[in-house]
Design an enzyme around this catalytic site. Structure first.
Site, mmCIF file in Angstrom:
data_model
loop_
_atom_site.group_PDB
_atom_site.id
_atom_site.type_symbol
_atom_site.label_atom_id
_atom_site.label_comp_id
_atom_site.label_asym_id
_atom_site.label_seq_id
_atom_site.Cartn_x
_atom_site.Cartn_y
_atom_site.Cartn_z
ATOM 1 N N GLU A 77 3.096 -7.548 9.611
ATOM 2 C CA GLU A 77 1.765 -6.976 9.832
ATOM 3 C C GLU A 77 0.926 -7.917 10.706
ATOM 4 O O GLU A 77 0.264 -7.490 11.641
ATOM 5 C CB GLU A 77 1.076 -6.784 8.476
ATOM 6 C CG GLU A 77 -0.321 -6.232 8.566
ATOM 7 C CD GLU A 77 -0.923 -5.963 7.193
ATOM 8 O OE1 GLU A 77 -0.421 -6.542 6.202
ATOM 9 O OE2 GLU A 77 -1.881 -5.183 7.102
ATOM 10 N N GLU A 98 0.800 -1.231 0.000
ATOM 11 C CA GLU A 98 0.000 0.000 0.000
ATOM 12 C C GLU A 98 0.828 1.274 0.000
ATOM 13 O O GLU A 98 0.471 2.244 -0.635
ATOM 14 C CB GLU A 98 -0.954 -0.015 1.204
ATOM 15 C CG GLU A 98 -1.878 -1.214 1.170
ATOM 16 C CD GLU A 98 -2.926 -1.203 2.260
ATOM 17 O OE1 GLU A 98 -3.396 -0.130 2.639
ATOM 18 O OE2 GLU A 98 -3.278 -2.305 2.731
HETATM 19 C C1 BGC Z 1 -2.924 -1.158 6.296
HETATM 20 C C2 BGC Z 1 -2.757 -0.760 7.716
HETATM 21 C C3 BGC Z 1 -3.818 0.236 7.995
HETATM 22 C C4 BGC Z 1 -5.110 -0.495 7.866
HETATM 23 C C5 BGC Z 1 -6.345 0.163 8.299
HETATM 24 C C6 BGC Z 1 -4.225 -1.843 6.169
HETATM 25 O O1 BGC Z 1 -4.494 -2.367 4.947
HETATM 26 O O2 BGC Z 1 -1.863 -1.881 5.821
HETATM 27 O O3 BGC Z 1 -1.527 -0.579 8.158
HETATM 28 O O4 BGC Z 1 -3.659 0.968 9.142
HETATM 29 O O5 BGC Z 1 -5.270 -1.039 6.598
HETATM 30 O O6 BGC Z 1 -6.800 -0.623 9.230
#
Ligand code: BGC
Length: 869
Positions: free
Chosen positions: A746, A457
């Site tokens: 993550e 992202e």
């Molecule tokens: C991102 C996170 C972000 C989240 C929102 C994800 O797809 O990678 O880091 O804060 O979406 O909850």
């Protein structure tokens, strides 16, 4: 007093030299011998003219407002300071130099844009070359190139690249903020004919954005604007500007996108240049960034390069990072090399990126790709794709008909050139590795703005920095970097006060139809609260009150929106509302705790929302007090109490148990001060029971993991905290390391029991645990309520598996150093306290000592193991 102040600096960024606006703020470090906040004298020369000396009888040495008349474009400033002590003045400091940028009102160059053919579409567009020739006489004493772009640009003067900054002009909310760069190009110029060339690609302005790789919506036409200012020996000056006399052509970069990658075809024949388009864009005024630039920080050779199939090699660089590779051997003319980048290699040794694919209901999957290509002209060029950036540990290089020399492949680590401010090392190799992984995760996500991941992202998600900012501010000087990002957060704020999910927000949520998916999911607790939490971190860490002032309006608008959302929206399960429920924030979209092991929980959203609503109201009250806004301080203080009471009524019972009864909920409640003193012991006990029931495994996710260990240790459960820290089975930090992590994942099981990767392998939020390594293992923490580290606590929490620890921090007052060693008999501690600071040492046996500036060293009997029940 004879020592002089040092570390003079202004609050500005810059590349080859520091570049300011008209009124930079001045800071310095006091001499070791200084006491209190001594008076000072400042001296400056501007373009050789000496300004009147400024004398102050007292005052802070941090962020001193520019005491002279505002500076003008291109001026060169040298300043120095001396401070007054009991026995007269110190020596003068070494001078500090900076230059003023070309201020917005003085730009006269025109915006020039390439002449583009049929649009190849997002991710497929080439970089364009915009260039001009000009004649120069002899006698150029100095030359400064001022440049910016809507897109990503590089400038070349007579074929030589100007400056060392990458991915300029950086990532901002381009509708409101645009920075320029200043470069010293004196040595690249020559008498006679000279050539200026800009390579311009879509960049953050017009390229792909986010996990769904949607078009960035800042504008449809890229453009550049440049001025070359020349000063001659005879004191005259001339300026070369971008304008209608420049020409445009496609460059050899036939495709360039920050996310997708870049293609360079060195065999491509130059096409005829045509006149550029002029003044086709509307751009905000040009400003000078407070942040350091993005640069190539480090080069790493591969730890291995293996041929996994005919014509396909995998380079493993041993470290997940952001950047690109440089390739020095491109093979004979016509050879095409295709380079794919990723974070994971499977058991077959080949690259896999499927864990980063994105799925949106009703749409085909977005297949994750980071791919560069280069076609050789056989002339020995080095390929370095500087119009893209990748998150990777591995690169797959494919080429037909020619081999690859391992020595020709290098990882270039690229990110914001932040100054490290802390060191950590201890006698436990696992913890040192964990610290390294978290530092690398932050580095990989500090590419001009704090991002979630450098792969899927690459968005400046507000929640991610909200949880990590305190840790970031320990590891690096993030003052300018964070201020720059906060400006973007303000730029992107929605008209109703909501904070965009991520900033810079190239999707432009603030202009969206409220029904659009992204707009509907905007306004989450823990994410939007970054606008309140991050400025406070900067104020407390660096002592910069102005950060609070410049974000004040935005934080008030956010909190007011959240209060109104709580009052007017309720979870459908609520009927017959009781009075306190007007403060329960559960009726609008929340991401919740997010990423708890075993998947996200749906039931906790009101608990998370209301907890953050309380914390942000309480923080706002505190900030209002600092800013001298007593009416607002009283108002938000009162509201905070009401939200706190509502939270207690709704989520807490009389024994300290929470309705949601999750680890994350207890951690948050205890960390935010939501649990009344008399119930704290019960709440912590329940948290510990939950942890033990999970076999000493944590169950926290995105928001509360960073607070888990401090909450336990500070409530008398250091033993439990350490058990979690040293836990080797998932979910745990060491399980990540045991499964090969070099950055923080993550998801807790980013690589599962079967060795398969999931989601991003480089997200820093869970790495906030390393703050604990500084605050509890080394034991160095800022005292509650202290500003700019004037007061700190040294309270190491030893553990049998950590025989020693040492750490340092470059505080605004000077370097703090702490080191301890426990050989079983003796506990040895040394502390260096900088000037104008006071420290309280809390020994493991609970005894205390107050330290004043200087070096402190002591030996005590080793703790008896009382901590470890
Ligand atoms: C991102 C996170 C972000 C989240 C929102 C994800 O797809 O990678 O880091 O804060 O979406 O909850």
């Amino acid at each position: 007093m004879c020592r002089a102040p040092d570390r003079l600096r202004i609050d500005s960024g810059g590349d080859q030299f520091i570049v300011s606006g008209a009124s930079p703020r001045l800071s310095w470090r006091l001499p070791r011998t200084a006491t209190g906040q001594p008076g000072y004298e400042l001296e400056a020369t501007v373009d050789g003219t000496v300004l009147d000396r400024v004398t102050r009888t007292s005052g802070s040495h941090l962020f001193v407002p520019w005491p002279w008349a505002p500076l003008r474009s291109c001026e060169r400033v040298t300043w120095r300071v001396r401070v007054r002590g009991d026995r007269g003045f110190s020596d003068w400091s070494e001078p500090n130099c900076f230059e003023v940028g070309l201020l917005d009102e003085d730009w006269t160059a025109r915006w020039i844009s390439p002449v583009e053919g049929a649009d190849e579409g997002y991710g497929m567009r080439p970089a364009y070359s915009l260039s001009a020739r000009f004649e120069l006489p002899t006698g150029v004493r100095s030359a400064r190139l001022y440049a910016t772009a809507l897109g990503v640009y590089e400038v070349f003067v007579n074929g030589r690249r100007a400056g060392s900054a990458e991915l300029t002009p950086g990532s901002t909310s381009y509708d409101r903020t645009l920075y320029a760069q200043a470069m010293d190009v004196t040595d690249s110029l020559r008498q006679g004919s000279n050539r200026l060339e800009v390579l311009l690609s879509d960049g953050w302005y017009r390229g792909k954005t986010g996990g769904f790789r949607l078009p960035s919506g800042w504008g449809t036409t890229t453009a550049a604007r440049l001025e070359l200012h020349l000063w001659y020996d005879d004191s005259t000056r001339s300026v070369i500007r971008s304008g209608a006399d420049w020409t445009s052509s496609r460059s050899m970069i036939t495709r360039a996108d920050l996310m997708d990658g870049q293609v360079l075809d060195l065999g491509q024949h130059a096409e005829d240049a045509v006149p550029v388009l002029v003044d086709q864009v509307v751009a905000p005024g040009i400003d000078w960034s407070p942040a350091p630039p993005v640069r190539r920080i480090e080069s790493r050779p591969p730890v291995s390069l293996r041929e996994v199939a005919t014509g396909s090699w995998i380079a493993d660089f041993g470290q997940n990072a952001s950047g690109w590779i440089s390739l020095a051997d491109l093979g004979p003319a016509g050879t095409r090399t295709i380079i794919d980048y990723g974070e994971f290699a499977g058991t077959d040794g080949d690259l896999t990126t499927a864990h980063l694919d994105m799925f949106l209901t009703g749409s085909p999957p977005i297949v994750f790709v980071q791919r560069d290509e280069v076609v050789s002209d056989g002339d020995g060029a080095v390929f370095e794709p500087r119009h893209t950036v990748h998150g990777f540990q591995y690169a797959r290089l494919r080429r037909e008909g020619a081999g690859i020399d391992p020595a020709s492949v290098t990882m270039q680590v690229v990110h914001s050139d932040l100054e490290p401010t802390a060191t950590f090392e201890c006698g436990n190799a696992d913890l040192n590795r964990l610290h390294d992984a978290a530092v690398w995760s932050f580095r990989g996500n500090a590419v001009d703005v704090p991002t979630d991941c450098p792969t899927r992202e690459r968005l400046g998600w507000t929640g991610d920095y909200q949880v990590f900012a305190t840790t970031a501010a320990r590891l690096y000087d993030v003052h300018g970097f964070s201020r720059k990002w906060l400006r973007s957060v303000r730029d992107d704020q929605l008209p109703d006060g909501r904070i965009a999910n991520f900033s810079p927000d190239g999707r432009r949520t603030k202009l969206m139809d409220p029904g659009e998916r992204l707009a509907r999911t905007t306004g989450s607790a823990g994410w939007g609260d970054a606008i309140v939490a991050v400025p406070l971190v900067l104020y407390e860490t660096y002592g910069d009150r102005e950060v609070l002032a410049e974000n004040w309006d935005a934080m008030v608008r956010w909190v007011d929106w959240a209060l109104e959302a709580a009052r007017t929206h309720h979870d459908p399960s609520r009927t017959g509302l009781r009075p306190h429920e007007r403060f329960i924030w559960d009726g609008t979209y929340h991401w919740g705790e997010w990423c708890e092991p075993g998947g996200a929980r749906e039931s906790d959203k009101g608990e998370v929302g209301t907890a953050y609503l309380y914390r942000s109201c309480a923080t706002l009250a505190r900030i209002a007090e600092v800013l001298g806004r007593s009416a607002e301080a009283a108002r938000y203080g009162e509201v905070a109490k009401q939200v706190q009471a509502a939270w207690r009524t709704e989520f807490l019972d009389e024994s300290g148990w929470m309705r949601s009864d999750t680890q994350a909920g207890y951690v948050r409640a205890l960390a935010f001060g939501l649990v009344p003193d008399e119930l704290r012991a019960g709440a912590v006990r329940r948290l510990v029971e939950l942890l033990r029931a999970a076999g000493n495994h944590l169950g926290t996710g995105f928001l509360s993991t960073g607070e888990l260990l401090p909450v336990l240790a500070d409530h008398g459960y250091a033993d439990v905290a350490y058990r979690l820290l040293f836990q080797r089975t998932p979910p745990s930090w060491l399980a990540m390391l045991d499964r090969g992590a070099t950055t923080i994942w993550e998801e807790w099981e980013g690589i599962d029991d079967d060795g398969n990767p999931h989601a991003s392998l480089n997200h820093y939020s869970k790495g906030a645990v390393v703050h604990f390594l500084h605050t509890h293992v080394v034991g160095l923490r800022q005292a509650e309520g202290s500003v700019g580290w004037e007061s700190f606590v040294v309270a190491p929490v030893p553990h049998p598996d950590i025989p020693w620890a040492r750490g340092s921090f470059e505080s605004p007052q000077g370097t703090i150093e702490v080191e301890w060693q426990d050989d079983g008999d003796t506990f040895q501690l040394t502390v260096d306290v900088p000037p104008c600071s006071v420290a309280v040492v809390v020994f493991p046996d609970g005894q205390r000592a107050t330290l004043t500036p200087g070096h402190f060293s002591t030996n005590r009997p080793a703790p008896t193991g009382k901590v470890f029940r």
